[in-house]
Write a protein that holds these residues in place. Structure first.
Motif, short mmCIF file in Angstrom:
data_model
loop_
_atom_site.label_atom_id
_atom_site.label_comp_id
_atom_site.label_asym_id
_atom_site.label_seq_id
_atom_site.Cartn_x
_atom_site.Cartn_y
_atom_site.Cartn_z
N PRO A 74 23.81 152.73 -2.33
CA PRO A 74 24.71 152.12 -3.29
C PRO A 74 25.77 151.29 -2.57
N THR A 75 26.08 150.12 -3.12
CA THR A 75 27.06 149.25 -2.49
C THR A 75 28.46 149.71 -2.86
N GLU A 76 29.07 150.49 -2.01
CA GLU A 76 30.43 150.96 -2.21
C GLU A 76 31.33 150.31 -1.16
N THR A 77 32.51 149.94 -1.57
CA THR A 77 33.46 149.39 -0.61
C THR A 77 34.05 150.53 0.21
N GLU A 80 36.62 152.44 -1.78
CA GLU A 80 36.04 153.39 -2.73
C GLU A 80 35.59 154.66 -2.02
N ILE A 81 34.98 154.49 -0.85
CA ILE A 81 34.52 155.65 -0.09
C ILE A 81 35.69 156.50 0.37
N LYS A 84 37.10 158.42 -2.68
CA LYS A 84 36.20 159.50 -3.07
C LYS A 84 36.22 160.62 -2.04
N SER A 151 27.89 163.34 -5.90
CA SER A 151 27.11 162.55 -4.97
C SER A 151 25.85 163.30 -4.56
N SER A 241 26.84 157.96 3.98
CA SER A 241 27.14 156.56 3.67
C SER A 241 26.82 155.63 4.84
#
Length: 298
Positions: A74-77, A80-81, A84, A151, A241
Motif C-alpha cells: 500500500p502506498t503510505e507516506t 502516515e506510517i 500509525k 494492519s 513497510s
C-alpha cells in the motif's frame, strides 16, 4: 446494451486491462470487441483468469511495487506510517502495562484460591499469576499489537527477530539488500532472543515487580513496556513497510528507551540492571546493522 458494453469495458480497464484501441481490447493475449453482441463475450471470471495467467496486471493508480518484487505494498507516506506506528505503540505499551498491573491486582485473590486447593501460589517470591503475566508480556508482546492493529502485515513482521530472512511478500527483499560484514547469520537471532535476551529480561523485570517498593515504580515499568512496543514497531516499519530510513529512526528511539530502562532498573536493583546488559548489547548491534543497511542501500 451499448451502455452495458461501455461499463463492461471500463471495468476491465480498471481491473487490469492494458491494451485498448477504440472499441477493441486485449486481455492476456486474447482479443475482444466491445461492439460484439453480449452473448459472444466470455464471462468476466474467464477474462480475469486469462489475464492473470498471461500477465501480472495491476492498475498503477491503485497499487505500487517496492523492491522490484511481486508483493504489492500500500502506498503510505512516511508521515502516515509514523502516526500509525506511534498510535499503535502507545496502545500496545498501555496494554502491556495493564497486563502487569492486572496480575498484581488479582494476585491476592488467586493466591487464596490456590492455597485452598493446596497448590503452590508463588515461585521465588512472585505469585504464579504474575509470572504468567510477565512471561506473556516479555515473550509475546507482539500479540498485543495484533489485537489493537488493523494492519495485516503486523503478525508476520513481528516474527522477524526469529527469522530475519523470511519477510512478508517478496522473499528476496531482505536477502538482496547490501549488508555490512558484521551482519549475523540467521540462526543467531532465535538463540539471542529466546535463550539470552528474553529470559534475562524476565528475571530483571520480576525483581522490579517483587521489590518492596514496587508500587512506586510503575513509571519505570511503563518505560520498559514502551521500549517493548517500539521494538515491535521497528519490525513493522523495517520489514512490514520496508522503510529502511524510518526504521533507523524507530530503532534509535527503541534503543534509547532500552538504555533508559536498564539505568532505571539499576537504580532499583543492581542485579536487575545488569541483567538488561545482554539485550542492550544485542540491540546495539541491530541498531548499527540497520544504519549500515540504510547507508549502503539509499
Amino acid at each position: 446494451m451499448k451502455v452495458l458494453h461501455s461499463v463492461f469495458v471500463v471495468s476491465l480497464f480498471v481491473s487490469g486491462t492494458t491494451h485498448v484501441v477504440g472499441s477493441k481490447f486485449d486481455v492476456g493475449g486474447s482479443k475482444f470487441d466491445a461492439t460484439a453482441p453480449m452473448k459472444n463475450v466470455p464471462r468476466a471470471n474467464l477474462f480475469i483468469t486469462k489475464a492473470r495467467k498471461g500477465h501480472n496486471l495491476r492498475n498503477p493508480l491503485h497499487d505500487s511495487y517496492r523492491g522490484g518484487g511481486k508483493r504489492v505494498v500500500p502506498t503510505e507516506t512516511n508521515q502516515e506510517i509514523v502516526i500509525k506506528t506511534a498510535v499503535l505503540a502507545a496502545l500496545e505499551a498501555g496494554g502491556l502495562l495493564g497486563v502487569i498491573a492486572g496480575s498484581n491486582l488479582v494476585a491476592p485473590t488467586v493466591n487464596d484460591w490456590m492455597s485452598k486447593l493446596h497448590i503452590p501460589s508463588s515461585i521465588n517470591g512472585l505469585s504464579v499469576i504474575e509470572w504468567i503475566a510477565l512471561i506473556s508480556v516479555i515473550f509475546s508482546s507482539n500479540t498485543m499489537k495484533s489485537w489493537v492493529s488493523v494492519s495485516g502485515s503486523i503478525s508476520t513482521a513481528t516474527k522477524q527477530p526469529l527469522k530475519p530472512d523470511k519477510v512478508p511478500g517478496d522473499q528476496a527483499w531482505y536477502t538482496n539488500l547490501k549488508k555490512p560484514w558484521f551482519n549475523p547469520p540467521g540462526w543467531v537471532f532465535p538463540i539471542m532472543w529466546l535463550i539470552v535476551s528474553k529470559p534475562t529480561q524476565l528475571i530483571a523485570v520480576s525483581k522490579i515487580v517483587k521489590s518492596d517498593v514496587a508500587k512506586k515504580h510503575w513509571p519505570v515499568l511503563a518505560v520498559y513496556c514502551t521500549h517493548l512496543s517500539l521494538g515491535d514497531a521497528w519490525n513493522e516499519v523495517f520489514f512490514g513497510s520496508q522503510r529502511i530510513g524510518l526504521g533507523v529512526a524507530v530503532i534509535y528511539t527503541f534503543f534509547g528507551l532500552l538504555l533508559t530502562s536498564a539505568a532505571l532498573f539499576f537504580g532499583i536493583d543492581e542485579t536487575a540492571g545488569k541483567l538488561m546488559l545482554p539485550t542492550c548489547a544485542w540491540v546495539l548491534l541491530a541498531t548499527c546493522l540497520n544504519l549500515s543497511i540504510y547507508i549502503q542501500n539509499k
